[in-house]
Structures are given as C-alpha cells and as structure tokens.
Design a protein around this motif. Structure first.
Motif, mmCIF file in Angstrom:
data_model
loop_
_atom_site.group_PDB
_atom_site.id
_atom_site.type_symbol
_atom_site.label_atom_id
_atom_site.label_comp_id
_atom_site.label_asym_id
_atom_site.label_seq_id
_atom_site.Cartn_x
_atom_site.Cartn_y
_atom_site.Cartn_z
ATOM 1 N N ILE A 150 0.864 -1.173 0.000
ATOM 2 C CA ILE A 150 0.000 0.000 0.000
ATOM 3 C C ILE A 150 0.900 1.223 0.000
ATOM 4 O O ILE A 150 1.764 1.365 0.867
ATOM 5 N N LEU A 151 0.726 2.083 -0.989
ATOM 6 C CA LEU A 151 1.460 3.343 -1.080
ATOM 7 C C LEU A 151 0.542 4.469 -0.625
ATOM 8 O O LEU A 151 -0.627 4.523 -1.039
ATOM 9 N N THR A 152 1.063 5.390 0.193
ATOM 10 C CA THR A 152 0.193 6.394 0.818
ATOM 11 C C THR A 152 0.690 7.819 0.588
ATOM 12 O O THR A 152 0.939 8.568 1.540
ATOM 13 N N PRO A 153 0.819 8.272 -0.645
ATOM 14 C CA PRO A 153 1.376 9.608 -0.881
ATOM 15 C C PRO A 153 0.373 10.739 -0.656
ATOM 16 O O PRO A 153 -0.835 10.580 -0.857
ATOM 17 N N HIS A 154 0.895 11.891 -0.236
ATOM 18 C CA HIS A 154 0.149 13.131 -0.382
ATOM 19 C C HIS A 154 0.424 13.659 -1.794
ATOM 20 O O HIS A 154 1.228 13.075 -2.540
ATOM 21 N N PRO A 155 -0.240 14.730 -2.229
ATOM 22 C CA PRO A 155 -0.084 15.161 -3.625
ATOM 23 C C PRO A 155 1.356 15.427 -4.041
ATOM 24 O O PRO A 155 1.743 15.121 -5.180
ATOM 25 N N GLY A 156 2.181 15.966 -3.152
ATOM 26 C CA GLY A 156 3.582 16.214 -3.508
ATOM 27 C C GLY A 156 4.334 14.927 -3.763
ATOM 28 O O GLY A 156 5.078 14.803 -4.753
ATOM 29 N N GLU A 157 4.158 13.950 -2.885
ATOM 30 C CA GLU A 157 4.818 12.654 -3.070
ATOM 31 C C GLU A 157 4.278 11.931 -4.294
ATOM 32 O O GLU A 157 5.035 11.302 -5.042
ATOM 33 N N ARG A 209 5.965 13.291 -7.324
ATOM 34 C CA ARG A 209 7.323 12.771 -7.533
ATOM 35 C C ARG A 209 7.293 11.358 -8.098
ATOM 36 O O ARG A 209 8.118 10.988 -8.933
ATOM 37 N N LEU A 210 6.345 10.552 -7.653
ATOM 38 C CA LEU A 210 6.230 9.187 -8.171
ATOM 39 C C LEU A 210 5.769 9.160 -9.625
ATOM 40 O O LEU A 210 6.092 8.229 -10.366
ATOM 41 N N LEU A 211 5.023 10.173 -10.032
ATOM 42 C CA LEU A 211 4.459 10.209 -11.384
ATOM 43 C C LEU A 211 5.180 11.174 -12.320
ATOM 44 O O LEU A 211 4.844 11.242 -13.501
ATOM 45 N N GLY A 212 6.150 11.921 -11.809
ATOM 46 C CA GLY A 212 6.819 12.909 -12.638
ATOM 47 C C GLY A 212 5.955 14.108 -12.929
ATOM 48 O O GLY A 212 6.065 14.731 -13.995
ATOM 49 N N LEU A 213 5.107 14.487 -11.972
ATOM 50 C CA LEU A 213 4.201 15.619 -12.120
ATOM 51 C C LEU A 213 4.420 16.593 -10.968
ATOM 52 O O LEU A 213 5.044 16.260 -9.967
ATOM 53 N N SER A 214 3.861 17.781 -11.109
ATOM 54 C CA SER A 214 3.838 18.707 -9.979
ATOM 55 C C SER A 214 2.654 18.367 -9.088
ATOM 56 O O SER A 214 1.701 17.692 -9.505
ATOM 57 N N ALA A 215 2.706 18.844 -7.841
ATOM 58 C CA ALA A 215 1.575 18.642 -6.940
ATOM 59 C C ALA A 215 0.307 19.283 -7.505
ATOM 60 O O ALA A 215 -0.796 18.740 -7.365
ATOM 61 N N ALA A 216 0.445 20.427 -8.167
ATOM 62 C CA ALA A 216 -0.717 21.102 -8.754
ATOM 63 C C ALA A 216 -1.341 20.256 -9.853
ATOM 64 O O ALA A 216 -2.569 20.203 -9.990
ATOM 65 N N GLU A 217 -0.511 19.582 -10.642
ATOM 66 C CA GLU A 217 -1.047 18.709 -11.692
ATOM 67 C C GLU A 217 -1.777 17.513 -11.104
ATOM 68 O O GLU A 217 -2.801 17.067 -11.642
ATOM 69 N N VAL A 218 -1.272 16.985 -10.002
ATOM 70 C CA VAL A 218 -1.967 15.894 -9.321
ATOM 71 C C VAL A 218 -3.333 16.372 -8.831
ATOM 72 O O VAL A 218 -4.359 15.708 -9.030
ATOM 73 N N GLU A 219 -3.360 17.539 -8.179
ATOM 74 C CA GLU A 219 -4.612 18.050 -7.635
ATOM 75 C C GLU A 219 -5.617 18.425 -8.720
ATOM 76 O O GLU A 219 -6.824 18.429 -8.478
ATOM 77 N N ALA A 220 -5.122 18.740 -9.914
ATOM 78 C CA ALA A 220 -6.028 19.101 -11.013
ATOM 79 C C ALA A 220 -6.897 17.924 -11.441
ATOM 80 O O ALA A 220 -7.993 18.122 -11.969
ATOM 81 N N ASP A 221 -6.425 16.700 -11.222
ATOM 82 C CA ASP A 221 -7.230 15.513 -11.541
ATOM 83 C C ASP A 221 -6.807 14.389 -10.596
ATOM 84 O O ASP A 221 -6.059 13.486 -10.957
ATOM 85 N N ARG A 222 -7.285 14.467 -9.377
ATOM 86 C CA ARG A 222 -6.913 13.486 -8.359
ATOM 87 C C ARG A 222 -7.312 12.057 -8.743
ATOM 88 O O ARG A 222 -6.515 11.121 -8.567
ATOM 89 N N PRO A 223 -8.519 11.824 -9.264
ATOM 90 C CA PRO A 223 -8.863 10.448 -9.639
ATOM 91 C C PRO A 223 -7.922 9.868 -10.691
ATOM 92 O O PRO A 223 -7.520 8.700 -10.593
ATOM 93 N N ALA A 224 -7.556 10.659 -11.685
ATOM 94 C CA ALA A 224 -6.644 10.157 -12.712
ATOM 95 C C ALA A 224 -5.270 9.860 -12.118
ATOM 96 O O ALA A 224 -4.619 8.874 -12.466
ATOM 97 N N ALA A 225 -4.827 10.703 -11.195
ATOM 98 C CA ALA A 225 -3.512 10.508 -10.586
ATOM 99 C C ALA A 225 -3.458 9.233 -9.772
ATOM 100 O O ALA A 225 -2.494 8.457 -9.871
#
Length: 520
Positions: A373-380, A383-399
C-alpha cells in the motif's frame, strides 16, 4: 483475524459517476419514456424540498439561472417557490429569448407563475435570504470567465447561505478541481447519479452538505456504466471488524515491524508504532536509530524497540513480521536507503509512506508489487508520477489510478476526500476535517494500515478501512475539542474506540491527553 464475517450483512456503497455517465443515464431515462421536462421538474422539486428542509422559515429567495438545463432547474424551482408563497428574485445570465428546449419551457413556467425577471448586472443586490445557484452544471469544460465569474464572486461575497443545484458552479464534476472560480455552497443537491467530483479535491470546501436524489433512476441497474468510484461508509467497520473470538491470543493478531526514525527523526516512527498497537496488532516492533530507544521505551513500552545503526543490523526482524511499515522519519540518506532496500527484499506485504515514497521515486524507480500500500500526499504522488503537486490536484482520480496501474498494489492519495485505488476499483473517503492539517497524521495512517494487514484483512479492504478509521478518529477528536490544535498523537486512542464498533462505553477519549478519558 478472528471472527466470522459470513453471516454479516453486506454494505452497499453509493456509486459515484463521471458527468458523461450521468448524462447517459439522463438520456436513457428519457428514452425509456420519461419526458425531459418532467425529469427537470423532478429535479427542481427535489431541490425545492431540500431548501425548505434546510431553511424552513425562508420568506425570500434569490435564484441565479444560467442558460442550460441547470438554469432550467432554477427556473422551475423559482416557480415552485412562488406558488408556495415565497418571494422570488430571479436573475438570469442568458436572455430568456435565447433559451432553447426544456430550459425555455422552464423559464416560461416561472414567468407564468408570476416570478419577475432581472438580467444580471455587476453590483446587483440580492434580496433573498437564501441564494440558489443554478448557473453552471456538470458540463463545464474550462475555467469560468466573464459574467459568470462575476456572478460567482458576488454569490461568494454576499454572506448568504447558498443552495447549489446539482453541483456548485465552477466545480469540475469529474475531478473535484475548482475551475478558476466556484460557488461556495451551504448545501448541494445532486441528481440521478452522484458525481465523484463532489467528494474530493476542492469539493469538500465548496459543496457544503451533499444531498443525493436519484429521481427514480436506478443507476446500478445499468451494468455497462461502471461507477468511477464508490463512497466509503463507516458501516463497513461492523462487517470487517467483528468481536474477537474469546480464545484470541497475540500470536494470532499479527506482528507489525516499523522501519523508520533515522537519526534526528524519531517521532514519526513512534507515532506509527503506537497506532499499530492501538488498532489491535498482537506485536509491534520498531527498528529505529539508537538515540531514539530511550524515548520510545519511556513513551510506549509496549512497542519492542531496536536501536540500529543501519540495515545490516536488522538480522531476522523482517522475517518475523507479518507486515512491514516503512517511511515515517526514514530520511533519504544511507540509513533510510538501506532500510528500504531491506524491506523491498522481503516477500511480505508493505506499507510505504513519506521518505519511503521519495526514495522509491529517486533511488528505486521501476518497482512494482501487488502486496503493498502506497500512501502519498499530492507532492509525493507528483514525484512518483513525474508531475507537480498542482497537476496531481487538477485531476486526483486520474492521478491515483495511474499510481495504482504503474506501481501495483493499492494506492492512497491523501487529502480532502482521500482516494483509494486498487484492483477492485476506486473508493472515496467522505470523512475527515481540516484539523488533520498538522504534522504526523500520515505516520498514524501508516500504523493503522499495517495493523489491519497484520490482523489478516485483505490489502484493498485494509486500505479502505484504514483511511476511514483515520478520518473518523480525527472527526471524533474534533467533536471533543475542535479542529485547531489537533495532534497526530491524539488519534490512536480514538481509533481504538472506532475499531470496536459494537462497544458502547460509558466514557470516551480524549480531552486530557492521548491516554485520558472523560465521562459522557
């Protein structure tokens, strides 16, 4: 884990859909013989009833109507309110003459009911006691601009309670992102199929109470429209956490090993260890830097603490554990790198958080497992996806879907409306509060997850329950003493109460410290 679940009733979780799927449900309902305008009337009636139940003494309302079917719902609600003797101020952002189809019929209905009409202009005064947001619906595809943005700004500045019809204008129905500017509603009434974007990201700050009305449509009967997610329900706790067998012993309750607490970072690993113990693990071991041992033994002597100068001193500790929790206070230097390498070499389940995730991204790329089980916040997560935290938050389900598909196992994307993605799909946690915005909360979650896994729960079930327990414990703590000043260490004893769902104590925790109780 002891206990017989076969006789327990199953909990049916509410399905959550994307906007396109709900539009398809709408289309199929109309094709099956229900007139589109009749469906609009159902929606407006449900919204009007919800308004009356929330503000029963209301005498005046202001309804802001856009140009589509969402605006049409607003026009019909205005007519219903007027017929009920409520004074209605109807403000339109699209000329009535430009409306088409059911929206045009709805506007005519309001006019026939004697409802006046005011075109939107910047600076217009709202005369209602409650504002109804019927500006923009689920079809919004880009940032809100122009007069609609001005209208939303006015709604948010007016200081009046707001009822949003179907979705707060400016909120993305599929992602929970705020599209430039969104209405801050007091209550949102949504129809036909609940939307995933109403429950994650910016949504909890914008929707207020979410009330779902199916309008007679059974979305589940359309098997080809698989839900985008499910909304978690605390009733799952009684199904998966039955009373223990009377002959239970610690050897049957699992052994959690926490790897963390690099030199200078001892607190996080201890928080995780205490949470694992409070959630019912039979044994909890902690491998940490030697300078933290004395503090650990003083604070929580039930935890079997081992002071290690590096991973080479782990010996057979990992092999004795049923699950390894790694990341809290791990650090990214040689100590932490060695511990993560040792954990990855084991064949048992893992819970990975914090610097464990950062090291996965920077030093151990390409790892994939079905038992972690991986438990990242948007910043982590970024980093795992090669995106910024803002890009993760822009589409949380896709991330979170991409995290699970890329890394395997189960991925938890923390934040408002935490998301859990696993092989069986996605779930959204509706619990939790802003008091959780403090250090150490994620460490407690990792301990909870490790404990549930050690007690025999399946990976995805443990992830879903763990996220709920964590959030519910914070909600219980906030009911005792408020949001500000909530500490991660407060949660473990509240969580203990939550994981004993059949227990009705004469006391509860915890206003006076993490081991204190007070009478009800």
């Amino acid at each position: 884990m002891s206990g017989n679940r076969s006789e327990e009733p199953q909990v049916v979780l509410r399905p959550l859909y994307r906007a396109k799927q709900v539009r398809e449900l709408d289309r199929r309902t109309i094709a099956a013989g229900i007139e589109g305008f009749a469906l609009m009337q159902r929606a407006a009636t449900a919204a009007w009833q919800s308004l009356k139940s929330r503000w029963p003494g209301v005498k005046r309302i202001t309804v802001l109507c856009g140009g589509g079917n969402n605006g049409g719902d607003g026009h019909v609600l205005a007519a219903l309110a007027s017929v009920a003797g409520v004074e209605v101020q109807r403000i339109t952002l699209k000329p009535i003459s430009a409306l088409e189809g059911d929206a045009a019929r709805a506007a005519e209905m309001a006019t026939a009911a004697g409802v006046g009409l005011e075109p939107w202009s910047k600076g217009i005064a709202f005369s209602g006691e409650v504002v109804v947001d019927a500006l923009l619906g689920t079809g919004l595809g880009g940032e809100v601009r122009g007069e609609f943005r001005n209208a939303i700004e006015a709604v948010n500045a007016c200081g009046l309670p707001v009822l949003a019809i179907d979705i707060p204008s400016g909120l993305a129905a599929d992602t929970g992102a705020e599209l430039g500017m969104a209405v801050r509603a007091t209550r949102t009434v949504t129809f036909i199929g609940d939307k995933i974007g109403l429950h994650t990201g910016r949504a909890p700050a914008l929707t207020g109470e979410v009330h779902f009305r199916a309008l007679g449509v059974d979305a589940r009967s359309h098997a080809d429209l698989a839900p985008a997610a499910e909304l978690l329900d605390q009733d799952l706790l009684r199904v998966w956490l039955p009373p223990r067998s009377r002959d239970a012993h610690k050897g049957a309750m699992g052994h959690v090993l926490v790897l963390g607490g690099a030199p200078g970072f001892g607190g996080a690993a201890l928080l995780a260890s205490e949470a694992a113990a409070r959630l019912g693990a039979g044994k909890v071991s902690l491998a940490t830097a030697p300078e933290h041992v004395t503090a650990c033994l003083t604070y929580r002597p039930e935890v079997m603490v081992h002071g290690l100068r590096g991973a080479a001193e782990l010996g057979d500790l990992p092999g004795k554990a049923d699950v390894i929790v790694i990341g809290p206070g791990l650090g990214q230097d040689a100590w932490g790198q060695g511990m993560l390498q040792a954990a990855l070499a084991e064949s048992g389940p893992l819970v990975v958080d914090a610097d464990g995730l950062n090291l996965l991204a920077s030093h151990f790329s390409g790892q994939r497992r079905d038992d972690w089980i991986l438990t990242p916040h948007p910043g982590e997560a970024g980093r795992l996806l090669g995106l910024s935290a803002a890009e993760v938050e822009a589409d949380r389900p896709a991330a979170v879907r991409e995290l699970q598909q890329r890394y395997g196992g189960v991925a938890i994307l923390k934040g408002a409306g935490s998301l859990v993605a696993g092989p069986d799909g996605m779930a959204v946690c509706p619990y939790g509060n802003p008091g959780m915005a403090s250090g150490g909360m994620g460490d407690v979650l990792t301990g909870i997850l490790g404990s549930l896994l050690a007690q025999g729960l399946p990976l995805e079930t443990a992830a879903r329950l763990g996220v709920m327990i964590h959030a519910l414990a914070a909600d219980m703590a906030v009911r005792d003493a408020g949001e500000r000043g909530l500490l991660a260490a407060d949660l473990a004893s509240y969580a203990r109460v939550i994981v004993n769902p059949g227990f009705e104590p004469g006391f509860h925790s915890l206003a006076g410290g993490h081991d204190a109780h007070k009478t009800r």
